[in-house]
Design an enzyme around this catalytic site. Structure first.
Site, PDB file in Angstrom:
ATOM      1  CE  LYS A  57      -3.857  -2.417   2.086  1.00  0.00           C
ATOM      2  NZ  LYS A  57      -4.572  -2.890   3.259  1.00  0.00           N
ATOM      3  CD  GLN A 101      -3.600  -4.483   6.346  1.00  0.00           C
ATOM      4  OE1 GLN A 101      -3.666  -3.453   5.684  1.00  0.00           O
ATOM      5  NE2 GLN A 101      -3.993  -5.641   5.861  1.00  0.00           N
ATOM      6  CG  ASP A 124     -10.133  -0.132   4.916  1.00  0.00           C
ATOM      7  OD1 ASP A 124      -9.867  -0.675   3.830  1.00  0.00           O
ATOM      8  OD2 ASP A 124      -9.428  -0.244   5.937  1.00  0.00           O
TER       9      ASP A 124
HETATM   10  N1  GUN Z   1      -7.019  -6.777   5.905  1.00  0.00           N
HETATM   11  C1  GUN Z   1      -7.369  -7.547   4.841  1.00  0.00           C
HETATM   12  N2  GUN Z   1      -8.080  -6.833   3.941  1.00  0.00           N
HETATM   13  C2  GUN Z   1      -8.178  -5.578   4.441  1.00  0.00           C
HETATM   14  C3  GUN Z   1      -8.785  -4.385   3.967  1.00  0.00           C
HETATM   15  O1  GUN Z   1      -9.402  -4.339   2.901  1.00  0.00           O
HETATM   16  N3  GUN Z   1      -8.654  -3.291   4.781  1.00  0.00           N
HETATM   17  C4  GUN Z   1      -7.997  -3.330   5.964  1.00  0.00           C
HETATM   18  N4  GUN Z   1      -7.939  -2.211   6.685  1.00  0.00           N
HETATM   19  N5  GUN Z   1      -7.416  -4.430   6.431  1.00  0.00           N
HETATM   20  C5  GUN Z   1      -7.500  -5.545   5.669  1.00  0.00           C
END
Ligand code: GUN
Length: 307
Positions: A57, A101, A124
């Site tokens: 990311k 995350q 998100d």
């Molecule tokens: N962990 C796995 N997929 C995601 C996601 O789409 N967003 C976040 N914040 N954590 C994750």
């Protein structure tokens, strides 16, 4: 079994590159106005998979000209400490997007943390304000994976109106928001889940199948009507022929016999998730410029980037 004569592989890598190029161009335009969108990524603990996701990311953000701020906290971080960090990021006008995350360590209440993120910075799309806004058809920040799937579907199918879409899986991250986005696009939507009866028969009614169940190769050709468009969100690691490999929720080789278009795993939906995280950061920056701090997103917010 032979495949559909013109089965199309939906190339998520190429589609994500197009989305990222659009984001890069828009970031450049914003920077011309003296604004640099910024994304804060928070990782608690040292789960190896989460570390890889966070690194990717941050790398994508840098490639698109988005400033990234990385916060790595130890696994024993107190919930109050994490909430205090989120409060600081909420109040920081230079931060446009906040991503925590998941999963979080067991001693931290995930829902409390997600609800603490300012809705306008919730890249998100997990805050209940954004979940509610999506279900009401308001233009809000929407979860990245379903948003990426919608882009793939629009590219593959063109007009979605009136199509029967079957979503397999009802998670908060994929299944439910996917169903809401498809409904907003005027599809007829059926959501199948672990308690649904006769999944294959229901799935065979679908023009569009979105599989997000986390069961390797569950869906084969016998679940598909001829010409179905198949979006496979599953990423499952299996051991086969003495090797570890990634497979989707769809039995790809079998599905080729029925599908008119299908995403591979890997290289399908996966790259779209990060691309839409970048897009959401940009959209968040725009929304924050439009709205006074703390205000709700107006119902008629012009938000072309979400389309
Ligand atoms: N962990 C796995 N997929 C995601 C996601 O789409 N967003 C976040 N914040 N954590 C994750």
């Amino acid at each position: 079994m032979s495949s559909q004569p013109s089965v199309k592989l939906i190339d998520g890598k190429a589609a994500s590159a197009r989305v990222l190029a659009e984001v890069r161009a828009e970031v450049q335009a914003l920077r011309g106005d003296g604004i640099q969108p910024a994304l804060a990524v928070v990782l608690v603990g040292s789960d190896p998979a989460s570390q890889v996701y966070v690194r990717n990311k941050v790398l994508r953000a840098e490639e698109t000209g988005i400033r990234s701020l990385e916060f790595k906290l130890p696994a024993d971080t107190a919930e109050a400490e994490l909430l205090a960090l989120i409060e600081r990021l909420n109040a920081d006008a230079e931060v446009n997007g906040i991503l925590v995350q998941l999963p979080l360590p067991a001693h931290i209440d995930e829902n409390r943390v997600l609800q603490a993120i300012a809705p306008l910075k919730d890249v998100d799309g997990f805050h209940s304000e954004n979940v509610g806004g999506l279900s009401q058809g308001r233009e809000v920040l929407t979860p990245c994976t379903p948003s990426g799937c919608m882009r793939l579907l629009r590219d593959a199918c063109g007009e979605l109106r009136g199509k029967h879409a079957v979503v397999i899986g009802r998670s908060n991250i994929v299944g439910k928001p996917m169903a809401a986005l498809l409904l907003q696009a005027d599809c007829t939507v059926t959501v199948l889940h672990s308690r649904s009866r006769d999944l294959p028969a229901l799935c065979r009614q679908a023009d569009i199948v979105v599989a997000a169940v986390g069961k390797p190769r569950l869906i084969d050709a016998s679940w598909l009507k001829p010409g179905a468009v198949v979006i496979d969100v599953g990423i499952n690691r299996i051991d086969e022929d003495g090797r570890s490999k990634l497979v989707g929720d769809v039995d790809f080789d079998s599905a080729l016999a029925q599908a008119s278009a299908i995403t591979p795993v890997p290289g399908g939906v996966g790259p779209m998730t990060i691309a839409y995280l970048m897009k959401n950061t940009l959209v968040a920056a725009r929304l924050q410029r439009q709205a006074p701090r703390g205000a709700r997103i107006p119902e008629d917010a012009a938000c072309p980037s979400l389309s």
